[in-house]
Structures are given as C-alpha cells and as structure tokens.
Design a protein around this motif. Structure first.
Motif, PDB file in Angstrom:
ATOM      1  N   GLY A 145       0.797  -1.223   0.000  1.00 41.54           N
ATOM      2  CA  GLY A 145       0.000   0.000   0.000  1.00 41.54           C
ATOM      3  C   GLY A 145       0.828   1.271   0.000  1.00 41.54           C
ATOM      4  O   GLY A 145       0.405   2.274   0.575  1.00 41.54           O
ATOM      5  N   LEU A 146       1.988   1.218  -0.615  1.00 46.06           N
ATOM      6  CA  LEU A 146       2.841   2.407  -0.662  1.00 46.06           C
ATOM      7  C   LEU A 146       3.823   2.299  -1.829  1.00 46.06           C
ATOM      8  O   LEU A 146       4.145   1.201  -2.276  1.00 46.06           O
ATOM      9  CB  LEU A 146       3.621   2.580   0.637  1.00 46.06           C
ATOM     10  N   GLN A 147       4.278   3.473  -2.266  1.00 48.05           N
ATOM     11  CA  GLN A 147       5.377   3.503  -3.235  1.00 48.05           C
ATOM     12  C   GLN A 147       6.536   4.259  -2.593  1.00 48.05           C
ATOM     13  O   GLN A 147       7.427   3.655  -2.016  1.00 48.05           O
ATOM     14  CB  GLN A 147       4.907   4.112  -4.547  1.00 48.05           C
ATOM     15  N   CYS A 148       6.504   5.602  -2.625  1.00 46.24           N
ATOM     16  CA  CYS A 148       7.608   6.324  -1.969  1.00 46.24           C
ATOM     17  C   CYS A 148       7.493   6.259  -0.455  1.00 46.24           C
ATOM     18  O   CYS A 148       8.482   6.403   0.253  1.00 46.24           O
ATOM     19  CB  CYS A 148       7.660   7.776  -2.434  1.00 46.24           C
ATOM     20  N   GLY A 149       6.281   6.084   0.055  1.00 45.92           N
ATOM     21  CA  GLY A 149       6.084   5.937   1.491  1.00 45.92           C
ATOM     22  C   GLY A 149       5.879   7.241   2.242  1.00 45.92           C
ATOM     23  O   GLY A 149       5.638   7.226   3.451  1.00 45.92           O
ATOM     24  N   PHE A 150       5.956   8.377   1.536  1.00 44.02           N
ATOM     25  CA  PHE A 150       5.897   9.641   2.269  1.00 44.02           C
ATOM     26  C   PHE A 150       4.519   9.898   2.870  1.00 44.02           C
ATOM     27  O   PHE A 150       4.402  10.440   3.964  1.00 44.02           O
ATOM     28  CB  PHE A 150       6.318  10.804   1.369  1.00 44.02           C
ATOM     29  N   CYS A 151       3.483   9.491   2.155  1.00 42.77           N
ATOM     30  CA  CYS A 151       2.127   9.710   2.672  1.00 42.77           C
ATOM     31  C   CYS A 151       1.686   8.593   3.614  1.00 42.77           C
ATOM     32  O   CYS A 151       0.619   8.676   4.223  1.00 42.77           O
ATOM     33  CB  CYS A 151       1.126   9.799   1.521  1.00 42.77           C
ATOM     34  N   THR A 152       2.505   7.536   3.716  1.00 41.94           N
ATOM     35  CA  THR A 152       2.048   6.306   4.364  1.00 41.94           C
ATOM     36  C   THR A 152       1.695   6.450   5.847  1.00 41.94           C
ATOM     37  O   THR A 152       0.661   5.914   6.276  1.00 41.94           O
ATOM     38  CB  THR A 152       3.084   5.176   4.156  1.00 41.94           C
ATOM     39  N   ILE A 182      -4.096  12.373   0.533  1.00 42.29           N
ATOM     40  CA  ILE A 182      -3.607  12.356  -0.852  1.00 42.29           C
ATOM     41  C   ILE A 182      -2.348  11.502  -0.959  1.00 42.29           C
ATOM     42  O   ILE A 182      -1.480  11.552  -0.080  1.00 42.29           O
ATOM     43  CB  ILE A 182      -3.297  13.799  -1.318  1.00 42.29           C
ATOM     44  N   CYS A 183      -2.286  10.718  -2.036  1.00 44.20           N
ATOM     45  CA  CYS A 183      -1.058   9.978  -2.341  1.00 44.20           C
ATOM     46  C   CYS A 183      -0.566  10.452  -3.707  1.00 44.20           C
ATOM     47  O   CYS A 183      -1.215  10.200  -4.724  1.00 44.20           O
ATOM     48  CB  CYS A 183      -1.322   8.473  -2.380  1.00 44.20           C
ATOM     49  N   ARG A 184       0.562  11.128  -3.703  1.00 37.65           N
ATOM     50  CA  ARG A 184       1.071  11.681  -4.968  1.00 37.65           C
ATOM     51  C   ARG A 184       1.612  10.593  -5.881  1.00 37.65           C
ATOM     52  O   ARG A 184       1.811  10.813  -7.067  1.00 37.65           O
ATOM     53  CB  ARG A 184       2.101  12.769  -4.685  1.00 37.65           C
ATOM     54  N   CYS A 185       1.885   9.421  -5.334  1.00 32.24           N
ATOM     55  CA  CYS A 185       2.284   8.280  -6.170  1.00 32.24           C
ATOM     56  C   CYS A 185       1.060   7.568  -6.736  1.00 32.24           C
ATOM     57  O   CYS A 185       1.210   6.612  -7.500  1.00 32.24           O
ATOM     58  CB  CYS A 185       3.093   7.275  -5.364  1.00 32.24           C
ATOM     59  N   ALA A 186      -0.121   7.981  -6.299  1.00 29.05           N
ATOM     60  CA  ALA A 186      -1.385   7.373  -6.766  1.00 29.05           C
ATOM     61  C   ALA A 186      -1.434   5.873  -6.488  1.00 29.05           C
ATOM     62  O   ALA A 186      -1.876   5.093  -7.334  1.00 29.05           O
ATOM     63  CB  ALA A 186      -1.604   7.668  -8.242  1.00 29.05           C
TER      64      ALA A 186
HETATM   65  S1  FES Z   1       3.282   6.434  -1.590  1.00 31.23           S
HETATM   66 FE1  FES Z   1       4.270   8.198  -2.414  1.00 31.23          FE
HETATM   67  S2  FES Z   1       2.929   9.823  -1.873  1.00 31.23           S
HETATM   68 FE2  FES Z   1       1.847   8.046  -1.329  1.00 31.23          FE
END
Ligand code: FES
Ligand code: FES
Length: 204
Positions: A145-152, A182-186
């Motif tokens: 449930g994450l890509q960059c993890g910043f919004c996680t 919001i998740c900028r990685c969508a």
């Molecule tokens: S995982 Fe990158 S902003 Fe949500």
C-alpha cells in the motif's frame, strides 16, 4: 533463518525505516517532560509568552513549553522527535500529518497544539507493540500500500481511525473515510486493498 522469515524481517524493517517510525522517539518522552518542567521552573523570563502544554502521546503523559502559535505537528516532530508524522503541505489539504486525537483522525498541521491540551494523541510510532507491527501497518506491507512511502504514516493513521469507527467497512466507507489523504504516487488501489485487509486482520 528460513527464506520466509528473512522476507518477513526485511518487510518489517523496510516498513519501519520507510515511514520513519522512530521507535526510540517514544522512549525520550520522560526526559523531555523533565526538561520542559525544569525550563518552566527556572526560566520564566526567557520563556515569556510560552505556555506549558500537558497531553498524552502514545500512552505517555508529556509536558512541553510551547508558544500559542505552535501547531500539534510541530510539538510531535520538533519537541518530541516523533518524526514518523510527516509535514507535507502544512495547509490542511493533504492528510500527510494525520494523527489520532481521542481516536479521531486530525490534521496535526492544522491544529494548535494548545487545543490538544489534556487529550490523547496517537502517532504512527504508537501503533506498534514493541517490534511487532500493528495489523494496519502489516496490511500496508502485505498489500504494497505504498510507493515512496511519504504519505504512508498519514494513510495508516487514517485507516486506523476509519476502522475504529467502522470495524467492517464497505469499499465505499473506506474510500470516503480516507478521501482526505492524498497519495502523490497514486497508490490508491493498493491503499484501498490495505485498509480492507486490515479490517479482515482485525476481525480475526
Ligand atoms: S506512496 Fe508516495 S505519496 Fe503516497
Ligand atoms: S501536512 Fe497537514 S494536511 Fe498536509
């Protein structure tokens, strides 16, 4: 160590590192409390205009000196070093700084710290039990449930608030309950799957 155990270990460590969940952060609270009290008792003039804020963070009572304009996220990140909570937009629009206040999701960048006086705050660091991930955190690992993890961290806290309110949420309730994050990685499909999987885990 078996391959499966290694994989689980890797996932857990990666997750903790990725979301910046400072396990040590919760250990510094008593020291910070003492420091704040000492400053309060000995430095009244130097700290004129500041107020002592008492609240509970991740189950521990803390007291810190703050200016009236200090936000809750500033207290968490700068006074208590609980940097798992992210400051992203700082405008109350993205949900990156979501924490629980009395079990409700709030944007900690959009709240004055003094308004949290006497209340119970839970951050991403407060979800873990020792080294064990909370079921919501584990579900985000399991379902990617994450890509960059910043919004996680914010997503996890929003999911936790949602599940406290709706232990068996429908897909629509998850979408609505987490619409403020919001998740900028969508990574939305996997975030949705994570929240639903967390609900399933917590029912067992
Ligand atoms: S995982 Fe990158 S902003 Fe949500
Ligand atoms: S950082 Fe608080 S809502 Fe974006």
């Amino acid at each position: 160590m078996s391959d499966e155990k290694k994989a689980n270990d890797f996932s857990r460590r990666g997750f903790i590192k990725g979301v910046g969940a400072g396990i040590a952060g919760s250990c510094v609270l008593p020291a910070l409390e003492n420091a704040a009290v000492a400053q309060d008792g000995t430095g009244q003039k130097a700290h004129a205009g500041k107020e002592v804020l008492s609240l509970t963070v991740n189950g521990k009572p803390v007291r810190v000196l703050v200016e009236p304009k200090t936000t809750l996220v500033e207290v968490l990140r700068e006074h208590l070093q609980l940097t798992g909570t992210k400051l992203v937009c700082n405008k109350g629009t993205c949900g990156g700084c979501t924490v629980l206040l009395g079990g409700q999701a709030v944007y900690s960048c959009h709240m004055l710290a003094l308004d949290a006086a006497g209340q119970e705050v839970t951050t991403i660091e407060g979800l873990m039990t020792g080294e064990e991930l909370h079921p919501v955190q584990q579900a985000f690992v399991d379902k990617d449930g994450l890509q960059c993890g910043f919004c996680t961290p914010g997503q996890v806290m929003a999911a936790q608030a949602l599940l406290l309110k709706h232990p068996q949420p429908t897909r629509e309730q998850v979408l609505e309950g987490m619409s403020g994050n919001i998740c900028r990685c969508a990574a939305y499909p996997n975030i949705l799957a994570s929240a639903l999987a967390a609900a399933e885990k917590m029912r067992k």
